[in-house]
Enzyme design. Structure first.
Site: not given
Length: 216
Positions: A90, A153, A183
């Site tokens: 991430d 994300k 996400k």
């Protein structure tokens, strides 16, 4: 098994966490049968050892939480995380460079995507919606898609006002091609929130409240 479990990445990125917290996170994740766990880079090797052969994705963060490190620093951080057992990264977008209008964020995304994919890992880019207008969110999402990123994300969870919202997820889903996942993360504490975010188009949920969500 609760069907919501396979959308959840059970997360602990607390700066005061210890090895016992890592062990507990992994043990609980196995019990709840969630999709994966997300831990700081320092704890990836230990989490990998605790996961062993369990069906759990091991996620860590790169350039966390502000994203304005040099790309070379992020690349080395990613290499070490992959070496230690991470299979999902991430990456925090360089919001400073993005706001300046530089092309560098897209270059960084492409370079990091290539590295992750060479290791059969996934790359998610944290765009930090709290700092972006709707127009900027769409622009950042398009850069991610063009660079081969696997997921966008919403937040690190450290930015004030960065809680995941249905509105942001809907905006991202309308902007991104179906090949790029979303996400949702930050402030997700209830089953109702998870259901609403999935309905809006999220594919993953990052939360530190997995047990509360799945046991209610």
């Amino acid at each position: 098994m609760n069907p919501l479990a396979r959308f959840i990445e059970s997360t602990n990125l607390n700066p005061q966490m210890t090895g016992k917290d890592v062990d507990f996170l992994v043990s609980e994740a196995k019990d709840l049968q969630v999709l994966g766990v997300c831990v700081p880079p320092f704890w990836v090797k230990r989490a990998s050892r605790e996961i062993a052969t369990a069906d759990l994705q091991l996620v860590t963060v790169i350039g966390f939480p502000l994203g304005y490190q040099m790309t070379e620093t992020k690349v080395e951080e990613a290499r070490l995380a992959l070496r230690d057992g991470a299979n999902e990264l991430d990456l925090v977008m360089n919001i400073s460079a993005f706001k300046d209008g530089m092309p560098w964020p897209k270059v960084e995304f492409a370079r990091m995507s290539k590295l992750a994919h060479e290791h059969e890992a996934l790359l998610k880019v944290i765009i930090e919606v709290a700092y972006l207008s709707d127009e900027e969110i769409c622009k950042a999402a398009r850069l991610c898609a063009d660079a081969g990123v696997d997921f966008v994300k919403t937040s690190t969870g450290f930015a004030r006002g960065g809680e995941a919202t249905v509105e942001h997820i809907s905006l991202l889903r309308a902007t991104l091609p179906s090949s790029v996942g979303i996400k949702a993360s930050a402030g997700i504490k209830t089953k109702a929130q998870v259901e609403d975010l999935l309905e809006a188009g999220a594919d993953r949920i990052g939360t530190s409240s997995a047990r509360n969500i799945l046991m209610t």
